[in-house]
Design a protein around this motif. Structure first.
Motif, PDB file in Angstrom:
ATOM      1  N   LYS A   7      -9.333   2.569   2.325  1.00 51.26           N
ATOM      2  CA  LYS A   7      -9.656   2.221   0.935  1.00 51.26           C
ATOM      3  C   LYS A   7      -9.438   0.725   0.694  1.00 51.26           C
ATOM      4  O   LYS A   7     -10.259   0.050   0.060  1.00 51.26           O
ATOM      5  CB  LYS A   7      -8.743   3.040   0.009  1.00 51.26           C
ATOM      6  CG  LYS A   7      -9.198   3.089  -1.419  1.00 51.26           C
ATOM      7  CD  LYS A   7      -8.292   4.035  -2.215  1.00 51.26           C
ATOM      8  CE  LYS A   7      -8.589   3.855  -3.701  1.00 51.26           C
ATOM      9  NZ  LYS A   7      -7.593   4.563  -4.503  1.00 51.26           N
ATOM     10  N   PHE A   8      -8.332   0.229   1.276  1.00 45.78           N
ATOM     11  CA  PHE A   8      -7.964  -1.188   1.124  1.00 45.78           C
ATOM     12  C   PHE A   8      -9.056  -2.102   1.721  1.00 45.78           C
ATOM     13  O   PHE A   8      -9.454  -3.101   1.127  1.00 45.78           O
ATOM     14  CB  PHE A   8      -6.626  -1.412   1.844  1.00 45.78           C
ATOM     15  CG  PHE A   8      -6.107  -2.819   1.814  1.00 45.78           C
ATOM     16  CD1 PHE A   8      -5.542  -3.346   0.648  1.00 45.78           C
ATOM     17  CD2 PHE A   8      -6.164  -3.623   2.941  1.00 45.78           C
ATOM     18  CE1 PHE A   8      -5.049  -4.635   0.632  1.00 45.78           C
ATOM     19  CE2 PHE A   8      -5.680  -4.911   2.931  1.00 45.78           C
ATOM     20  CZ  PHE A   8      -5.118  -5.428   1.767  1.00 45.78           C
ATOM     21  N   SER A   9      -9.560  -1.724   2.894  1.00 43.75           N
ATOM     22  CA  SER A   9     -10.591  -2.544   3.539  1.00 43.75           C
ATOM     23  C   SER A   9     -11.877  -2.522   2.727  1.00 43.75           C
ATOM     24  O   SER A   9     -12.575  -3.530   2.607  1.00 43.75           O
ATOM     25  CB  SER A   9     -10.848  -2.057   4.960  1.00 43.75           C
ATOM     26  OG  SER A   9     -11.458  -0.789   4.929  1.00 43.75           O
ATOM     27  N   GLN A  10     -12.183  -1.377   2.118  1.00 42.07           N
ATOM     28  CA  GLN A  10     -13.405  -1.282   1.298  1.00 42.07           C
ATOM     29  C   GLN A  10     -13.269  -2.167   0.055  1.00 42.07           C
ATOM     30  O   GLN A  10     -14.197  -2.873  -0.321  1.00 42.07           O
ATOM     31  CB  GLN A  10     -13.634   0.174   0.891  1.00 42.07           C
ATOM     32  CG  GLN A  10     -14.157   1.039   2.029  1.00 42.07           C
ATOM     33  CD  GLN A  10     -14.124   2.521   1.695  1.00 42.07           C
ATOM     34  OE1 GLN A  10     -13.460   2.954   0.750  1.00 42.07           O
ATOM     35  NE2 GLN A  10     -14.832   3.310   2.500  1.00 42.07           N
ATOM     36  N   GLU A  11     -12.075  -2.126  -0.539  1.00 41.25           N
ATOM     37  CA  GLU A  11     -11.844  -2.916  -1.754  1.00 41.25           C
ATOM     38  C   GLU A  11     -11.963  -4.418  -1.476  1.00 41.25           C
ATOM     39  O   GLU A  11     -12.361  -5.182  -2.351  1.00 41.25           O
ATOM     40  CB  GLU A  11     -10.449  -2.621  -2.313  1.00 41.25           C
ATOM     41  CG  GLU A  11     -10.354  -1.268  -2.994  1.00 41.25           C
ATOM     42  CD  GLU A  11      -8.910  -0.868  -3.320  1.00 41.25           C
ATOM     43  OE1 GLU A  11      -8.739   0.245  -3.824  1.00 41.25           O
ATOM     44  OE2 GLU A  11      -7.981  -1.660  -3.042  1.00 41.25           O
ATOM     45  N   HIS A  12     -11.601  -4.835  -0.225  1.00 37.83           N
ATOM     46  CA  HIS A  12     -11.665  -6.255   0.124  1.00 37.83           C
ATOM     47  C   HIS A  12     -12.915  -6.584   0.925  1.00 37.83           C
ATOM     48  O   HIS A  12     -13.007  -7.649   1.541  1.00 37.83           O
ATOM     49  CB  HIS A  12     -10.415  -6.663   0.914  1.00 37.83           C
ATOM     50  CG  HIS A  12      -9.177  -6.701   0.075  1.00 37.83           C
ATOM     51  ND1 HIS A  12      -8.469  -5.556  -0.261  1.00 37.83           N
ATOM     52  CD2 HIS A  12      -8.523  -7.729  -0.525  1.00 37.83           C
ATOM     53  CE1 HIS A  12      -7.438  -5.873  -0.999  1.00 37.83           C
ATOM     54  NE2 HIS A  12      -7.455  -7.197  -1.195  1.00 37.83           N
ATOM     55  N   SER A  13     -13.869  -5.653   0.927  1.00 43.05           N
ATOM     56  CA  SER A  13     -15.149  -5.854   1.634  1.00 43.05           C
ATOM     57  C   SER A  13     -14.922  -6.261   3.098  1.00 43.05           C
ATOM     58  O   SER A  13     -15.622  -7.135   3.628  1.00 43.05           O
ATOM     59  CB  SER A  13     -16.008  -6.913   0.935  1.00 43.05           C
ATOM     60  OG  SER A  13     -16.217  -6.532  -0.393  1.00 43.05           O
ATOM     61  N   LEU A  55       0.842  -1.213   0.000  1.00 43.64           N
ATOM     62  CA  LEU A  55       0.000   0.000   0.000  1.00 43.64           C
ATOM     63  C   LEU A  55       0.875   1.259   0.000  1.00 43.64           C
ATOM     64  O   LEU A  55       1.966   1.252   0.592  1.00 43.64           O
ATOM     65  CB  LEU A  55      -0.889   0.023   1.259  1.00 43.64           C
ATOM     66  CG  LEU A  55      -2.087  -0.926   1.268  1.00 43.64           C
ATOM     67  CD1 LEU A  55      -2.789  -0.860   2.625  1.00 43.64           C
ATOM     68  CD2 LEU A  55      -3.084  -0.574   0.163  1.00 43.64           C
ATOM     69  N   SER A  58      -5.124   4.926   3.026  1.00 45.01           N
ATOM     70  CA  SER A  58      -4.929   3.732   2.181  1.00 45.01           C
ATOM     71  C   SER A  58      -5.581   2.505   2.816  1.00 45.01           C
ATOM     72  O   SER A  58      -6.182   1.674   2.113  1.00 45.01           O
ATOM     73  CB  SER A  58      -3.429   3.441   2.011  1.00 45.01           C
ATOM     74  OG  SER A  58      -2.811   4.523   1.390  1.00 45.01           O
TER      75      SER A  58
END
Lengths: 251, 309
Positions: free
Chosen positions: B277-283, B248, B274
């Protein structure tokens, strides 16, 4: 209000004097010591000097009382306060070193006068007549100021151990009593004794007290007052100056 | 904003030992300034010079626009002092101590009495005002000392370890009062060993070591300054790919410890963004997120460790 002005500083010195009287002088041991010490010295000499008139010895008693009481407590106040850290409290307050010294001097002057008046009353109770009351009261006032200044001078060494100061104090005070015409009339002193006697402010006070009770004096009355006054001014100024120098070393 | 305290090249030596070595700093009006340092660093000597208890060997200290060396009485009229050791007169009552202070600061008796009553009530001592101080507990003595320092409503207050060795109740009462005083405009110079206290109260702190100032800044800036690499601890509600986490933007390294990830980064703000955003991308849901910034203790130890025993 100018806190550094003389009148303000004198008022603050008075506050310090009231504090001293409350803490150091209104204590039974101090009051008892102030009276007993000269009385027992007096009795010792009364028994050993039967040929001396009572008026002479009472005059000496008054002289000793004022000298011992006015110098009894004041030399130890600075060391006591240094130990208790209360001197640091005073040093951080808006008071000058001169005002602190003046406050201590006022307290010891008042204490000396109060106890001495008791011995004057004792003298009167023993049947002595007071010929010059105004001279006596003025002499007590002048001498109390002078002796309290001497007391503060003894407190100059920057130690916070009261015992050190008390030893020094005794070393100075007792010889002064013996050279000041209290137990031996000035007229009967050898020339070397007289030479020492004129150096002691106590001599002039004793001369004034003797004059007040008997009408007899060795030095002219005015000379006695002038010497006491000059000694008061010089010793007070010197004491304040020396305390100014040594105060930081107490902290 | 002008300065309540302006110190320039202040120096003090005891024999051959230089206790305070040409220190310079300033304290702004309305500020709480913490003065920190290990034992023997020169804190108390500095405070004693600033409060006019001992004279400096060199340099100047201007307090409330007056030079402490030239106009000591005027300067002292403007501040109150709370020393580490209680120095109220033990043979006097609390009330007599306060009235003595009133006279030493030139207050009228009525005004001093009114002010003393208010302070004693605020500090929980009113009911025992006529008791001699020698019967007081340490906490009560310290509260009385504070009342004595505040009697004349000084715009500047010097405190040396005001809560050292006190019970929690007395310490909280004093700290709360200091906060209130500062909100009402009192400038506070606080010497303390208590990092938590300094961190909580002080706008800026100065750290002294071996008689020299080694750092002066706001506590948070000092913390940031000593450690350029920030640590962030994060945990998610599900397993996350460690390699992706390590790649990241802004992340220097990512290590797993138990159910958490320890991440190091130079810019914590960018990494936190970051991570979100990363947690949102991986649900995934972020369960905990902590920034492990250095404490003021760390700052203190780092800056003073060279001479600490």
């Amino acid at each position: 209000m100018n806190p550094a002005g003389i009148s303000e500083q004198v008022q603050r010195a008075w506050a310090i004097a009231k504090k001293d009287i409350r803490i150091y002088y209104f204590k039974a041991p101090v009051l008892i010591f102030g009276v007993f010490m000269p009385v027992f010295l007096f009795l010792a000499f009364l028994m050993g000097s039967r040929q001396l008139p009572l008026a002479f010895l009472v005059s000496g008693l008054v002289g000793m009382t004022l000298f011992f009481t006015a110098t009894a407590v004041s030399p130890a106040i600075f060391p006591w306060e240094g130990q208790a850290k209360t001197l640091e409290r005073l040093a951080s307050c808006p008071v000058t070193v001169e005002a602190i010294v003046l406050g201590d001097m006022i307290a010891s002057t008042l204490f000396g006068i109060a106890i001495t008046l008791i011995t004057v009353i004792i003298g009167l109770a023993l049947g002595l007549s007071l010929l010059h009351i105004t001279t006596l009261l003025a002499a007590i006032l002048f001498a109390a100021c002078c002796f309290s200044a001497i007391g503060m001078l003894l407190a100059v060494p920057p130690t916070n151990a009261p015992s050190n100061i008390m030893i020094l104090s005794s070393l100075v005070k007792f010889p002064l009593v013996f050279i000041s015409g209290i137990f031996v009339p000035l007229e009967q002193m050898p020339s070397w004794g007289l030479a020492l006697a004129v150096c002691s402010p106590l001599t002039y006070f004793t001369d004034l007290v003797r004059y007040s009770f008997t009408g007899v004096h060795y030095f002219p009355v005015i000379v006695d007052f002038v010497v006491l006054g000059v000694c008061t001014v010089i010793i007070s100024a010197g004491t304040m100056c020396l305390h100014q120098r040594t105060m930081p070393r107490r902290m | 904003m002008h300065n309540a305290i302006e110190v320039k090249d202040l120096t003090k030596a005891f024999g051959t030992t230089i206790a305070v070595d040409r220190i310079s700093f300033s304290v702004q009006v309305g500020e709480i300034f913490g003065f920190l340092g290990p034992n023997g660093a020169g804190k108390t000597t500095t405070t004693r010079m600033l409060t006019g208890v001992i004279p400096p060997d060199g340099g100047t200290a201007t307090i409330l626009s007056h030079d402490i060396g030239r106009e000591p009485v005027l300067v002292k009229q403007g501040f109150g002092v709370v020393p580490e050791t209680s120095n109220a007169y033990a043979d006097l009552t609390a009330w007599q101590n306060l009235m003595l202070m009133g006279e030493l600061y030139g207050l009228e008796h009525t005004r001093a009495a009114q002010r003393a009553s208010v302070l004693l009530a605020t500090l929980g001592l009113l009911e025992r005002k006529d008791q001699k101080v020698q019967a007081y507990s340490k906490g009560m003595k310290q509260r009385l000392i504070l009342a004595m320092a505040l009697l004349h409503k000084p715009p500047l207050l010097f405190l040396d370890e005001p809560t050292s060795g006190l019970d929690v109740q007395s310490a909280q009462m004093i700290l709360s009062l200091l906060g209130d005083l500062n909100r009402n405009g009192t400038t506070i110079f606080l010497t303390t060993h208590n990092m938590e206290e300094a961190n909580r109260l002080c706008h800026r702190v100065g750290i002294i070591r071996s008689g020299k100032i080694v750092a002066i800044d706001a506590p948070e800036k000092l913390k940031a300054a000593i450690d350029r690499v920030h640590r962030i601890e994060v945990s998610f509600d599900r397993e996350m790919p460690g390699e992706a986490l390590g790649r990241l933007p802004g992340v220097a390294s990512a290590h797993r410890t138990g159910d958490k990830w320890q991440i190091t980064a130079e810019n914590s703000d960018a990494v936190i963004r970051s991570l979100v955003k990363f947690s949102q991308e991986h649900s995934a849901t972020i369960v905990t997120l902590n920034t492990l910034a250095p404490s003021l203790d760390d700052v203190f130890l780092r800056l003073t460790q060279d001479v600490s025993p």
